[in-house]
Design an enzyme around this catalytic site. Structure first.
Site, PDB file in Angstrom:
ATOM      1  N   HIS A 276      16.788 -11.981 -31.446  1.00 41.22           N
ATOM      2  CA  HIS A 276      15.550 -12.693 -31.093  1.00 41.22           C
ATOM      3  C   HIS A 276      15.836 -13.988 -30.325  1.00 41.22           C
ATOM      4  CE1 HIS A 276      12.165 -10.505 -32.709  1.00 41.22           C
ATOM      5  NE2 HIS A 276      12.640 -10.469 -33.943  1.00 41.22           N
TER       6      HIS A 276
ATOM      7  N   HIS B 290      19.596  -8.464 -35.868  1.00 42.13           N
ATOM      8  CA  HIS B 290      18.210  -8.444 -35.390  1.00 42.13           C
ATOM      9  C   HIS B 290      17.704  -9.868 -35.136  1.00 42.13           C
ATOM     10  CE1 HIS B 290      14.037  -6.838 -35.217  1.00 42.13           C
ATOM     11  NE2 HIS B 290      13.741  -8.042 -35.712  1.00 42.13           N
TER      12      HIS B 290
ATOM     13  N   GLU C 124      13.402 -15.242 -37.321  1.00 45.72           N
ATOM     14  CA  GLU C 124      14.278 -15.746 -36.264  1.00 45.72           C
ATOM     15  C   GLU C 124      14.008 -17.200 -35.901  1.00 45.72           C
ATOM     16  OE1 GLU C 124      11.833 -13.545 -36.121  1.00 45.72           O
ATOM     17  OE2 GLU C 124      10.782 -13.562 -34.199  1.00 45.72           O
TER      18      GLU C 124
ATOM     19  N   GLU D  28       9.614  -7.427 -30.594  1.00 48.23           N
ATOM     20  CA  GLU D  28      10.312  -6.621 -31.608  1.00 48.23           C
ATOM     21  C   GLU D  28      10.994  -5.386 -31.025  1.00 48.23           C
ATOM     22  OE1 GLU D  28      11.013  -7.890 -34.333  1.00 48.23           O
ATOM     23  OE2 GLU D  28       9.535  -9.476 -34.544  1.00 48.23           O
TER      24      GLU D  28
ATOM     25  N   TYR E 142       8.314  -2.063 -33.260  1.00 51.39           N
ATOM     26  CA  TYR E 142       9.758  -2.095 -33.467  1.00 51.39           C
ATOM     27  C   TYR E 142      10.428  -0.846 -32.886  1.00 51.39           C
ATOM     28  CZ  TYR E 142       9.273  -5.999 -36.770  1.00 51.39           C
ATOM     29  OH  TYR E 142       9.016  -7.217 -37.339  1.00 51.39           O
TER      30      TYR E 142
HETATM   31  N1  BES Z   1       9.871 -11.894 -36.665  1.00 55.47           N
HETATM   32  C1  BES Z   1      10.016 -10.845 -37.597  1.00 55.47           C
HETATM   33  C2  BES Z   1       9.242 -11.054 -38.873  1.00 55.47           C
HETATM   34  C3  BES Z   1       7.752 -11.199 -38.692  1.00 55.47           C
HETATM   35  C4  BES Z   1       7.065 -10.524 -37.703  1.00 55.47           C
HETATM   36  C5  BES Z   1       7.053 -12.012 -39.551  1.00 55.47           C
HETATM   37  C6  BES Z   1       5.677 -10.700 -37.565  1.00 55.47           C
HETATM   38  C7  BES Z   1       5.691 -12.171 -39.422  1.00 55.47           C
HETATM   39  C8  BES Z   1       4.996 -11.511 -38.426  1.00 55.47           C
HETATM   40  C9  BES Z   1      11.484 -10.611 -37.929  1.00 55.47           C
HETATM   41  O1  BES Z   1      12.320 -10.709 -36.830  1.00 55.47           O
HETATM   42  C10 BES Z   1      11.629  -9.215 -38.414  1.00 55.47           C
HETATM   43  O2  BES Z   1      11.339  -8.318 -37.670  1.00 55.47           O
HETATM   44  N2  BES Z   1      12.078  -9.050 -39.640  1.00 55.47           N
HETATM   45  C11 BES Z   1      12.331  -7.747 -40.201  1.00 55.47           C
HETATM   46  C12 BES Z   1      13.778  -7.458 -40.039  1.00 55.47           C
HETATM   47  C13 BES Z   1      14.151  -6.138 -39.613  1.00 55.47           C
HETATM   48  C14 BES Z   1      13.356  -5.373 -38.683  1.00 55.47           C
HETATM   49  C15 BES Z   1      15.644  -6.013 -39.388  1.00 55.47           C
HETATM   50  C16 BES Z   1      11.995  -7.811 -41.685  1.00 55.47           C
HETATM   51  O3  BES Z   1      11.699  -8.901 -42.182  1.00 55.47           O
HETATM   52  O4  BES Z   1      12.015  -6.795 -42.342  1.00 55.47           O
HETATM   53 ZN    ZN Z   2      12.060  -9.120 -35.471  1.00 56.34          ZN
END
Ligand code: BES
Ligand code: ZN
Length: 701
Positions: free
Chosen positions: A388, A384, A360, A407, A470
């Site tokens: 954010h 998603h 994000e 999350e 999450y």
């Molecule tokens: N911010 C996160 C990705 C992240 C979290 C990277 C913690 C490093 C450390 C991002 O918003 C996320 O949650 N991505 C998910 C998407 C999904 C839940 C729709 C992913 O990458 O799978």
């Molecule tokens: Zn996320």
């Protein structure tokens, strides 16, 4: 050469040289801009008896400022930094409650040959009132080559080298870069910017330098960053804590045939800027993990007045078609939860090695190309990352313990957007998939890691990246919505985003806000919510909502018949199945591996060559369990073409369950790892080392 030796300067001696006098003069010339001068700073000025005039001016300013604001309290300093005791982020060596980095000015050159960024980070600081004399500036760095640190005053004034040293070298946290204040007086940091000249190393954990063959176009190299969780310190000398918010401006210098992007406002080039120079700024304060860049052969397609998509030229048309509802998604959140406060909202589609589904980054979501399914079936990820912009970027978790605030809220909002745009059936299917992943994860996770308010001290914050923040987080919000009613809950959330806008908060702030702003609205409902159980206990509280989907119930029946051999692959009612139904079908079969059923599915539906990566990955998992020898070449092809960690980890985990599979996993990883981002390389290397008995399992998620 060790960092310590690079860092040895006698800052005290240098700082006493006459050239450094500008520091004192400059403080006077800027005092109007510092309505709350630090008392000790002005007393120090007064003590400089030879400078009578300065003393007089200083005294007037001091008196004036204190008349206007008699109590220079901690409440007004610095905007978002809580007191030390509340702050404690065990994943940062920064001490922003003493001296905070408020603004970063970057000037970096990308050297694709050397795989290094090189240049300067100039920090504007804010100093807490009454800090002890011996206070130093503490920054986080990991693997940076520090070339020099200097105090800089107004344009034209000479710079003044500062003494610094590197302290500790923790494999997870890196080191503290400790900078001595000019003339040994920390108050000086309030009016002197600190310029750090440095370069990154080719191993920088945030950066992936791709060769042309690793891109879609195959002709140009590519570079991108991934700073979350604590990788910002591998390319930026900062206080790398989500509680240490800052604004920034940047100049990036890249080869002229490439485009540079940052997650920020893009500025027009100035008339005498050379080709390959790009300027950015972000006026909204953000946590450092949101600072991001990408450089490559990138083209842009507008999707609306404030939205568009960047991708390599050959990927752009597909990306533009997939994301053309982005404006409607923004409108859906704005209608309920307050304005989008970041100006533009663009999406950057990265090469397949991007280790996450999405990230994000402000104004510019980074996304994996594996969501380009061609039918918009995977746009939940775009919802998603957009969500954010409220939960995470506007209101941020202050430490990695509070990660669920980001999350959990975001998954809740994501599903609200899906419901608004695609209806409750789609929302329910996504919610059930999430719920089932959570149930699965809870079976394997140690109890301490099943808490929303998790203690990650001594561990990589990435270890907290499980389904718990999450899905359990989203279930808590769903439970609150059900208890208090949607209208009331929506107003509560909107106020939450307004009240905590541009702040980093703790779980305790959420509890406090809920208890004072939501619970009194319906004390009977409030009495049924056990926040402590949700936040601090393992598993799910007994009153946790259980998402259901009618369409999935039909799919489960079909899967049962298929597994029992009562329904041939040709007769599966797939004609109107969505991606989600396929996923649910394959997951429902996962505990009933069967080689001949897998062969039938492949013969009729060609799932080893399925273009939808989510479906293909689930089929590969089932195939590995059912008929490993047949699956291996397909698994190898997939693992060599995609770098998204969520897809890779379960496959490697499945492979290492047998000795033969483990050896293959090692071989596949050796070949594929050059194409993975360092974050994915690190996770898989740890997993394989653990499987080979080389390290204790404690730290491996
Ligand atoms: N911010 C996160 C990705 C992240 C979290 C990277 C913690 C490093 C450390 C991002 O918003 C996320 O949650 N991505 C998910 C998407 C999904 C839940 C729709 C992913 O990458 O799978
Ligand atoms: Zn996320």
């Amino acid at each position: 050469m060790s960092f310590a030796r690079l860092g040895e300067h006698d800052g005290g001696r240098l700082a006493r040289r006459p050239a450094c006098r500008f520091v004192v003069l400059w403080e006077c010339s800027t005092m109007k801009h510092h309505a709350l001068p630090n008392r000790s700073l002005w007393f120090l000025l007064a003590a400089s008896a030879s400078q009578t005039l300065l003393t007089l001016v200083g005294w007037i300013a001091f008196t004036w400022a204190n008349l206007l604001n008699p109590i220079s309290s901690r409440a007004d300093f610095p905007m978002n930094i809580p007191a030390a005791s509340e702050h404690i982020d065990t994943h940062s060596r920064g001490r922003p409650w003493e001296i905070a980095v408020n603004h970063l000015a970057l000037d970096l050159t990308a050297d694709f040959q050397a795989k290094r960024l090189q240049g300067e980070a100039t920090l504007t600081l804010k100093v807490a009132p009454d800090v002890p004399k011996e206070t130093h500036l503490y920054l986080d760095v990991k693997g940076l080559d520090i070339i020099g640190v200097a105090a800089v005053g107004p344009v034209g004034e000479p710079e003044c080298p500062l003494s610094y040293r590197l302290d500790g070298n923790d494999p997870i946290l890196g080191s503290a870069l400790i900078v001595t204040p000019p003339e040994g007086d920390p108050a000086r940091f309030a009016t002197t910017r600190v310029k750090i000249t440095y370069r990154t190393t080719p191993e920088a954990g945030a950066l992936q330098w791709l060769e042309p063959v690793q891109t879609a176009g195959g002709r140009h190299p590519f570079l991108f960053s991934q700073s979350q969780a604590i990788q910002a310190r591998t390319w930026l000398p900062l206080q790398d804590s989500p509680g240490a918010r800052l604004t920034f401006e940047a100049i990036l210098r890249v080869p002229p045939e490439l485009t540079a992007l940052m997650a920020a406002q893009r500025l027009q080039p100035r008339p005498d800027d050379p080709p390959g120079l790009f300027r950015f700024r972000l006026d909204q304060s953000i946590p450092p993990y949101l600072i991001a860049l990408a450089v490559g052969d990138l083209a842009f397609a507008p999707l609306g007045p404030r939205c568009g998509v960047f991708a390599e030229p050959s990927v752009l048309p597909k990306a533009a078609a997939e994301f053309d509802e982005i404006e409607a998604m923004i409108a859906a959140v704005e209608a309920r939860f307050g304005p989008y406060r970041w100006g533009r909202h663009d999406i950057l589609v990265l090469p397949p090695s991007f280790p996450f589904g999405g990230m994000e980054n402000p104004c510019l979501t980074f996304a994996t190309p594996t969501i380009l399914a061609g039918d918009k079936s995977l746009v939940a990820l775009i919802c998603h990352e957009l969500a954010h912009s409220w939960s995470g970027n506007l209101v941020t978790h202050a430490t990695w313990r509070d990660f669920w605030l980001n999350e959990g809220f975001t998954v809740y909002l994501e599903r609200r957007i899906l419901e608004q745009l695609y209806g409750p059936e789609r929302r329910d299917m996504e919610a059930v998939l999430g719920y089932e992943s959570l149930k699965q994860a809870l079976k394997d996770l140690p109890e301490a890691d099943q808490r929303l308010y998790i203690d990650l001290t001594g561990r990589d914050p990435d270890d907290g990246l499980t389904e718990v923040p999450y899905e359990k987080g989203a279930l808590l919000l769903t439970r609150l919505e059900q208890a208090f009613g949607r209208e009331r809950f929506d107003r509560f959330l909107k106020d939450y985003f307004d009240h905590f806008a541009f702040q980093s908060i703790r779980t305790a702030d959420f509890v406090d806000w809920t208890q004072t702003r939501l619970f009194p609205l319906d004390p009977q409902a409030a009495a049924t919510i056990d926040l402590d159980a949700w936040l601090n206990q393992p598993g799910l509280p007994a009153d946790a909502p259980t998402p259901r989907s009618n369409r999935f119930e039909a799919v489960v029946q079909v899967a049962d018949q298929f597994a029992r051999g009562q329904l041939p692959a040709e007769a599966l009612p797939v004609a109107n199945w969505t991606t989600h139904e396929w996923i649910h079908f394959l997951e429902s079969l996962s505990d009933r591996p069967n080689a001949s059923l897998v062969a039938d599915l492949e013969r009729v539906h060609h799932l080893f060559h399925q273009g939808n990566a989510e479906i293909r990955q689930r089929f590969l998992m089932l195939a590995l369990r059912s008929d490993p020898a047949t699956a291996w070449p397909h698994v190898e092809r997939f693992l060599g073409s995609v770098g998204r960690r969520k897809f890779l980890m379960p496959l490697y985990n499945e492979l290492i369950k047998t000795e033969e599979g483990r050896r293959r996993a090692e071989a596949i990883f050796e070949k594929a790892k050059a194409g993975y981002h360092p974050i994915a390389v690190d996770s898989i290397a740890r997993k394989l080392a653990q499987a080979a008995g080389q390290v204790p399992p404690a730290n491996v998620p």
